[in-house]
Enzyme design. Structure first.
Site, PDB file in Angstrom:
ATOM      1  N   GLU A  18       0.847  -1.210   0.000  1.00 30.84           N
ATOM      2  CA  GLU A  18       0.000   0.000   0.000  1.00 30.84           C
ATOM      3  C   GLU A  18       0.881   1.258   0.000  1.00 30.84           C
ATOM      4  O   GLU A  18       0.626   2.211  -0.746  1.00 30.84           O
ATOM      5  CB  GLU A  18      -0.913   0.011   1.227  1.00 30.84           C
ATOM      6  CG  GLU A  18      -1.802   1.258   1.269  1.00 30.84           C
ATOM      7  CD  GLU A  18      -2.477   1.489   2.611  1.00 30.84           C
ATOM      8  OE1 GLU A  18      -2.929   0.516   3.247  1.00 30.84           O
ATOM      9  OE2 GLU A  18      -2.548   2.658   3.042  1.00 30.84           O
ATOM     10  N   SER A  44      -0.100 -10.803   7.236  1.00 27.51           N
ATOM     11  CA  SER A  44      -1.028  -9.667   7.213  1.00 27.51           C
ATOM     12  C   SER A  44      -0.586  -8.634   8.253  1.00 27.51           C
ATOM     13  O   SER A  44      -0.554  -8.914   9.448  1.00 27.51           O
ATOM     14  CB  SER A  44      -2.441 -10.191   7.525  1.00 27.51           C
ATOM     15  OG  SER A  44      -3.206  -9.170   8.117  1.00 27.51           O
ATOM     16  N   ASN A  74      -1.986  -5.878   9.253  1.00 28.54           N
ATOM     17  CA  ASN A  74      -2.992  -5.406  10.212  1.00 28.54           C
ATOM     18  C   ASN A  74      -3.264  -6.462  11.284  1.00 28.54           C
ATOM     19  O   ASN A  74      -3.534  -6.137  12.427  1.00 28.54           O
ATOM     20  CB  ASN A  74      -4.253  -4.894   9.495  1.00 28.54           C
ATOM     21  CG  ASN A  74      -5.191  -5.987   9.088  1.00 28.54           C
ATOM     22  OD1 ASN A  74      -6.018  -6.413   9.863  1.00 28.54           O
ATOM     23  ND2 ASN A  74      -5.058  -6.476   7.860  1.00 28.54           N
TER      24      ASN A  74
END
Ligand code: F3S
Length: 281
Positions: A126, A220, A222
């Protein structure tokens, strides 16, 4: 035994939208996703079985037959986007609208000549994608120390954005450092509300349970952040991917068990874990 499941556990809006876009186009062949559509091995393998190919970079894609390419919720750099489109592939853009908004901010402010500061993990797709929408100088800051060390001319205009999953307290601390330095800053709080809600709920929940389970892919970011926040509250916090990781864990009758899950954890995996924990009573 009491099992408490966080309301915010599982797919966020952006991930849900991206995964749906793959299933909506499943009959299109060839169908590619640019990077794994989510950080969840089980879902990615299931999609591979249905003929969806994960491509990891532009060189790999350019050697494949023309088809549809789905951009995942993390988004991609502008130049990669253009390469894909200009080389005869059609694009289904499932970039999360919240990430897309950051691309627009970075693009607009960089066109005015501002220096762009992105607070986030420099290796996260991102953040790499966000940086790729800047046409001026763009600097990624990962830590408080990076912010303290950075020296910029005081007449420079700066636009600050954050990775959507950044911890809000860290964002505020870094902003304070920039303000103390007397820079001209435009501060854009681009942290996603879904992440903040999930983190706040996880902190509260892990503070009142005996064991806390955080479900999500090992890669991941998060989920890893969620695990860390829960671990700070509850020593008995476990990051698991599937029920197989629970084999060695013993739950006793009078315990309170908390469960949360990262943004890329499908409902069925959460449900399997709940059922498994309840069955050990
Ligand atoms: Fe989008 Fe927020 Fe999810 S930015 S991908 S809704 S965590």
């Amino acid at each position: 035994m009491e099992v408490i499941v966080a309301k915010s556990a599982g797919f966020c809006f952006g991930v849900d939208r991206a995964v749906k876009s793959v299933y909506d186009n499943i009959d299109e062949k060839p169908l590619y996703t640019y990077g794994p559509i989510i950080h969840n091995l089980q879902v990615v393998e299931e999609l591979e079985d249905k003929g969806v190919k994960v491509v990891n970079d532009i060189e790999e894609l350019l050697n494949l037959p023309k088809g549809k390419v789905i951009i995942r919720s993390h988004g991609i750099e502008e130049k990669i986007y253009n390469y894909i489109r200009d080389n005869g592939f059609s694009i289904i853009d499932a970039t999360c609208p919240y990430v897309k908004k950051i691309h627009r901010i970075v693009n607009d402010y960089s066109k005015k000549g501002d220096t762009i500061i992105i607070i986030g993990d420099p290796n996260h797709p991102e953040v790499i994608g966000i940086k790729g929408w800047s046409s001026s100088k763009a600097i990624i800051i990962e830590s408080i120390e990076d912010a303290k060390k950075l020296q910029l001319p005081t007449d420079e205009h700066i636009c600050i954005v954050a990775q959507t999953t950044l911890n809000y307290l860290k964002f505020q601390e870094i902003i304070e450092i920039f303000l103390d330095k007397g820079y001209h800053v435009d501060i854009k709080d681009t942290i996603c509300r879904a992440t903040r809600d999930r983190q706040e709920e996880a902190i509260q929940l892990s503070g009142r349970v005996d064991k806390m389970l955080v479900i999500g892919g090992k890669h991941s970011s998060n989920t890893r952040k969620l695990y860390q926040l829960c671990k700070n509250q509850c020593d008995n916090t476990y990051h698991i991917e599937t029920i197989e990781d629970l084999e060695l864990l013993v739950f006793s009758k009078n315990e309170i068990i908390g469960i949360t899950a990262g943004a890329s954890t499908p409902k069925n995996i959460i449900q399997e874990v709940i059922t498994h924990v309840r069955s050990t009573e």
